[in-house]
Design an enzyme around this catalytic site. Sequence first.
Site, PDB file in Angstrom:
ATOM      1  CE1 TYR A 125      -3.786   2.417   0.842  1.00 12.33           C
ATOM      2  CE2 TYR A 125      -2.249   3.070   2.389  1.00 12.33           C
ATOM      3  CZ  TYR A 125      -3.532   3.438   1.631  1.00 12.33           C
ATOM      4  OH  TYR A 125      -4.307   4.544   1.878  1.00 12.33           O
ATOM      5  CG  ASP A 135       5.534   3.556   1.158  1.00 14.03           C
ATOM      6  OD1 ASP A 135       5.933   4.344   2.345  1.00 14.03           O
ATOM      7  OD2 ASP A 135       4.434   3.683   0.564  1.00 14.03           O
ATOM      8  CE  LYS A 146       0.914   5.004   8.306  1.00 16.36           C
ATOM      9  NZ  LYS A 146      -0.416   4.792   8.689  1.00 16.36           N
TER      10      LYS A 146
HETATM   11  N1  PMP Z   1       2.722   4.044   2.410  1.00  6.54           N
HETATM   12  C1  PMP Z   1       2.667   3.314   3.289  1.00  6.54           C
HETATM   13  C2  PMP Z   1       3.589   1.882   3.651  1.00  6.54           C
HETATM   14  C3  PMP Z   1       1.586   3.312   4.282  1.00  6.54           C
HETATM   15  O1  PMP Z   1       1.419   2.434   5.237  1.00  6.54           O
HETATM   16  C4  PMP Z   1       0.549   4.447   4.176  1.00  6.54           C
HETATM   17  C5  PMP Z   1      -0.447   4.752   5.241  1.00  6.54           C
HETATM   18  N2  PMP Z   1      -1.036   3.374   5.981  1.00  6.54           N
HETATM   19  C6  PMP Z   1       0.760   5.234   3.159  1.00  6.54           C
HETATM   20  C7  PMP Z   1       1.848   5.104   2.314  1.00  6.54           C
HETATM   21  C8  PMP Z   1      -0.146   6.640   3.336  1.00  6.54           C
HETATM   22  O2  PMP Z   1       0.386   7.407   4.272  1.00  6.54           O
HETATM   23  P1  PMP Z   1      -0.866   8.517   4.529  1.00  6.54           P
HETATM   24  O3  PMP Z   1      -1.856   7.656   5.142  1.00  6.54           O
HETATM   25  O4  PMP Z   1      -0.122   9.511   5.576  1.00  6.54           O
HETATM   26  O5  PMP Z   1      -1.394   9.295   3.265  1.00  6.54           O
END
Ligand code: PMP
Length: 434
Positions: free
Chosen positions: A145, A245, A273
Site C-alpha cells: 500500500y 516506502d 507516521k
Molecule cells: N505508504 C505506506 C506504506 C503506508 O502504510 C501508508 C499509510 N498507511 C501510506 C503510504 C499513506 O500514508 P498517509 O495515510 O499518511 O497518506
Amino acid sequence: MTACSFQRSRQRIAEASRIIPGGVSSQFRFGVSPTPLVFERAEGPWLYDIDGNRLIDYYMALGPMILGHTPADVIEAARAQLERGLLYGGQSELEFEAARLVCQMVPCAERVRFASSGSEAVQLALRLARATTGRKVVLKFEGHYHGWLDSVLWSVGTPAAEMGPETQPIPFPGSQGQDPQAGAHVEVLSWNRPEQVVERLARGDVAAVIMEAIMCNSGGILPLPGYLEAVREACTKAGTVLIFDEVITGFRVAPGGAQQRLGVTPDLATFAKAIANGFSVAAVAGRADIMDRLAQGGIVHGGTYNAQPVAMAATIATLRRLASPGTFEGLERRGQRLMDGIRQALQEAGVTATVTGLPQIFHVGLGLQKPAVNYRDVLAADRQAYVRLTTALLERGVRALERGAWFLSTEHDDGIVDTTLGAFREALAQLGRA
Ligand code: PMP
C-alpha cells in the site's frame, strides 16, 4: 471482569452518519467490529472512549504514536512553538534542524523534502523518479500500500479470483471511481520473487520500483534473504530508481528504518507516521543528485502545510528521542516479549497461526501453517476468525487491528504486555468455546 460495552460509540456513530458519511473520515475506519469507536482522550498506551472504557492501544493510530499518546517532550516542543506562529508560508530553523536529523539518521538521506502525508510523499518520489529517468513505468507489488491516490492504489486488496497467475499478476484498481489511465504505466509483480524483478528491469524502460521493504500493510513479511540485494543490484544495473516506502517502517523498526535494519540502501525513501509522533509530517529522502533536481526547476512539489512549524518542532523532539540510546532497545525487548507470548498462547490453545514481522510492528495470521512470503500467502489467513478474536480482545480492553497488525510504542511496558497476554488467552478461550 465486566466486558467493555461500546453502546455510546455505536449510537454517536449512527447519529454522526447524518453529517459525516459512515461517521468516519477515513475509509479504513469504516465498518470495524463491533463499531467504529469515539474517543475522549489518550495517554501513554491507553485510549479512553465515550463509553468510559480504558483500552490498551495497539493501533497507535496505525503507526505514528511510537512514543505513546502523550510524550511530554513532544507535547512541550509543540506547545512552545504554538505561541510563535502556526504557519509561515516560508522556512524556519525548525525545518532545517528536522531535516538535519533525518539526514543523520537515515542511510539513503543525502537530502530531504517535507510533505504532509505519506500519500503525498509517495507522489513526489514517483515524480522525481520519472523526471530523473525520463521513463514512465513504475513497478509495484501485490498487497503493498502506497496511499489512497489513483496512481498507486493498484492491487492492494485484490480478491484471489481477480489476481491472475503469480507470474503475471493483473493490476486491480483499489477503488470505484479511480481513473484507469492513472494505472496505465503501473505494473504489478509478486513480491519476494527476485527473478520477476530482474527479468522485468532488464528491458531498460522502468522508472521506479516501489515497495514496502518490510511488508507491513498485508502481513508482517520480511524480505527473503538476498531479495532486497537482488532488487538493488537490478535497479542499479537498469538505471531504475529504487524507492522504499518507509511510511510504516521508518523511525519504527530502527532509528534509520528498514533500510538501516536490513542493510540495503534505496535511492529514495518515503516517510510519515512515526517521524512526528502524531503530527501531519511526511518526507521524501534520498540521493542528492535525484533530490537536487527540485532545485533546478521544472519539477513541482507543493503543499500549503509542508514543514508546518509546530509539526516540525514535534518532529525534532520525536527524532531526538528515537535517536537517543536505549529507546529502541526497550521497545524491541518488550515487543519481543509480546510476540513470543502471543505465539505461545496460540500454541497452547492449539490454534494454527503465524506471528511474523518485527517486535515494533508484527502480524498475527490465524490459520496460516507457515510464514507468508507475499500477499498471495496472506490471503489464506482466516480473517473472519481473526475479527472475532480482535472483537473479543476489545471486550477485554485491548484494541488491536482487524487486519492482524500490532503496533508497539515505548509506553507499552512489561505490565501492559502481561495484561495484554492475559486478555489474549481469555479471548482465545472464548473463541474456542464458540
Ligand atoms: N505508504 C505506506 C506504506 C503506508 O502504510 C501508508 C499509510 N498507511 C501510506 C503510504 C499513506 O500514508 P498517509 O495515510 O499518511 O497518506
